[in-house]
Design a protein around this motif. Structure first.
Motif, PDB file in Angstrom:
ATOM      1  N   ALA A 189      -3.950  -2.567  -5.149  1.00 28.35           N
ATOM      2  CA  ALA A 189      -5.818  -1.478  -5.227  1.00 28.35           C
ATOM      3  C   ALA A 189      -5.017  -1.551  -6.478  1.00 28.35           C
ATOM      4  CB  ALA A 189      -5.514  -0.317  -3.327  1.00 28.35           C
ATOM      5  N   LEU A 190      -3.732  -0.597  -6.443  1.00 34.59           N
ATOM      6  CA  LEU A 190      -4.101  -0.159  -7.876  1.00 34.59           C
ATOM      7  C   LEU A 190      -3.834  -1.182  -8.863  1.00 34.59           C
ATOM      8  CD1 LEU A 190      -2.497   2.238  -9.779  1.00 34.59           C
ATOM      9  CD2 LEU A 190      -0.561   0.723  -9.506  1.00 34.59           C
ATOM     10  N   LEU A 235       1.888  -1.882   3.591  1.00 35.41           N
ATOM     11  CA  LEU A 235       0.747  -0.836   3.513  1.00 35.41           C
ATOM     12  C   LEU A 235       1.579  -0.619   1.530  1.00 35.41           C
ATOM     13  CD1 LEU A 235       1.481   2.670   5.577  1.00 35.41           C
ATOM     14  CD2 LEU A 235      -1.204   1.274   5.025  1.00 35.41           C
ATOM     15  N   VAL A 236       2.432  -1.003   1.568  1.00 33.90           N
ATOM     16  CA  VAL A 236       3.402  -0.742  -0.397  1.00 33.90           C
ATOM     17  C   VAL A 236       2.204  -2.187  -1.062  1.00 33.90           C
ATOM     18  CG1 VAL A 236       5.289  -1.638  -1.832  1.00 33.90           C
ATOM     19  CG2 VAL A 236       5.158  -0.648   0.152  1.00 33.90           C
ATOM     20  N   SER A 259      -1.577  -0.598  -1.747  1.00 38.89           N
ATOM     21  CA  SER A 259      -1.356   0.153  -2.519  1.00 38.89           C
ATOM     22  C   SER A 259      -1.613  -0.411  -3.890  1.00 38.89           C
ATOM     23  CB  SER A 259      -0.520   0.728  -2.886  1.00 38.89           C
ATOM     24  OG  SER A 259      -0.374   1.768  -1.335  1.00 38.89           O
ATOM     25  N   VAL A 260       0.224  -1.230  -3.948  1.00 39.00           N
ATOM     26  CA  VAL A 260      -0.179  -1.854  -5.395  1.00 39.00           C
ATOM     27  C   VAL A 260      -1.409  -2.801  -5.555  1.00 39.00           C
ATOM     28  CG1 VAL A 260       1.154  -3.727  -6.595  1.00 39.00           C
ATOM     29  CG2 VAL A 260       2.243  -2.373  -5.333  1.00 39.00           C
ATOM     30  N   VAL A 276      -8.543  -6.078  -1.673  1.00 37.31           N
ATOM     31  CA  VAL A 276      -7.470  -5.234  -0.827  1.00 37.31           C
ATOM     32  C   VAL A 276      -7.207  -5.676  -0.018  1.00 37.31           C
ATOM     33  CG1 VAL A 276      -7.110  -2.698  -0.519  1.00 37.31           C
ATOM     34  CG2 VAL A 276      -8.064  -3.510  -2.758  1.00 37.31           C
TER      35      VAL A 276
END
Length: 382
Positions: free
Chosen positions: A129-130, A122-123, A126-127, A295
């Motif tokens: 995707a950001l 998940l981390v 998220s990174v 992602v």
């Protein structure tokens, strides 16, 4: 009730320890692998930009700024691979040390391993995707702006004394050289300028100018010129004897016109919101699907790493490393190929030009990694 709660804590204790144990090793390994891959990629790209700076295509003071804006793009490509390799290394070592045998004997199968990897996955998602949806497009837009500014800079600003500066387009090319620079007076000394054209009636003819000194001047319209003094002009076609020689006391050569015309902003420099507003633009659709694909590669490849890391202690922990990495490269290579096909397709895009099919194929491959042996044994028994 207190007895039941105590039993739940006893059961949750080993699971929590397992999660921490795997997550800590995965985190440390991912950081190390990411650092190594970033250094390799950044070094190669920096050498490329350094060569462009030496050729006068970009100023040396803009190199580090360009690299800083390109770093998120490097990370969004490297982080999924780093996490994938780290899982192969960590889980492969656990198989080699028979830790997986002990865990499975204690009821900690693939399901437990997958749940223990939820946090790092998940981390990473998220990174990535950001970066892919927000940070990288802004960085690419800034890089494009910097290169456009560099194209607009005058030859005099990029000219290094004692080195030729060659700039131009497909139809013409200009080479400029100055032996030295008098910084106190702002004069170039022993200036050489050669213009060659290739696409009109003057194709093949070369205009060569040598002057004792030169300096940058600007007329009332804001057009920059290189004012040359005490020199000679030679014009003709190489190999022919009709060269013209003209001596002059003062002459002006327009600078900056040899630059290529400004290009429109690249599609990868557009924000995700702008891409969503262009459903009919094939390049925009290709770029948007590519960003989401980065992602999706994280959870798909992390799921694939768990069965791929399973090795026999007598076979060596790196037995499946090479085919596993090759599989990742094939996956990303297919996505890049599809992005090029989608962007280059003219008119209406065919329905099968979509990256969703590649992700579906990868998901099917992961399914067979988990259940292929079971299905094969069931088929043989029937």
């Amino acid at each position: 009730m207190p007895h039941t709660a105590k039993m739940e804590q006893v059961r949750a204790g080993p699971t929590l320890i397992l999660h921490r144990y795997i997550n800590r090793q995965v985190f440390v390994t991912t950081v190390l692998v990411t650092f190594i891959l970033v250094m390799v990629l950044v070094s190669g790209r920096f050498i490329k930009y350094l060569a462009e700076a030496a050729a006068g295509q970009i100023a040396a003071d803009a190199l580090f700024l360009v690299m800083a804006f390109r770093l998120p793009e490097f990370l969004q490509m490297i982080l999924p691979l780093s996490l994938y390799i780290s899982l192969l290394l960590v889980l492969g070592r656990m198989h080699m040390d028979n830790e997986m045998v002990v865990l499975q004997a204690g009821g900690q199968g693939h399901g437990r391993i997958i749940r223990s990897l939820v946090v790092p996955v998940l981390v990473a998602v998220s990174v990535v995707a950001l970066f892919s949806l927000y940070v990288t497009p802004r960085g690419d837009a800034e890089v494009n702006r910097i290169f456009e500014e560099q194209k607009g800079r005058s030859v005099l600003e990029l000219l290094t004394p004692g080195r030729f500066l060659v700039r131009g387009s497909d139809g013409s090319q200009r080479a400029t050289y100055a032996e030295s620079l008098n910084r106190e007076d702002g004069y170039l000394e022993n200036v050489f300028v050669a213009d060659a054209r290739f696409d009109d009636s003057q194709a093949g003819r070369v205009l060569t100018v040598w002057a004792h000194t030169g300096r940058l001047v600007q007329d009332e319209n804001g057009i920059n010129y290189l004012e040359l003094r005490d020199g000679y002009q030679y014009q003709g076609k190489p190999g022919e004897a009709d060269y013209q020689e003209v001596a002059f006391e003062k002459a002006r050569v327009r600078i900056g016109s040899e630059n290529t015309s400004s290009r429109p902003p690249k599609v990868r420099g557009r924000t995700t919101g702008e891409l969503l507003e262009s459903p009919g633009d094939n390049q925009a659709v290709a770029e948007l699907q590519w960003r989401w694909s980065l992602v999706l590669t994280v959870p798909i490849m992390c799921l694939a790493a768990i069965p791929l890391a399973k090795v026999n202690p007598r076979q060596g922990r790196f037995l499946r490393m090479i085919p596993a990495v090759l599989g990742y490269m094939l996956y990303v290579g297919l996505l890049l190929t599809m992005r090029s096909w989608m962007a280059d397709s003219g008119g209406e895009r065919p329905w099968y030009y979509s990256m969703i099919w590649i992700h579906a194929l990868a998901a099917v491959a992961v399914f067979f990694l988990y259940y292929g042996d079971r299905l094969w044994r069931r088929r043989r028994n029937t």
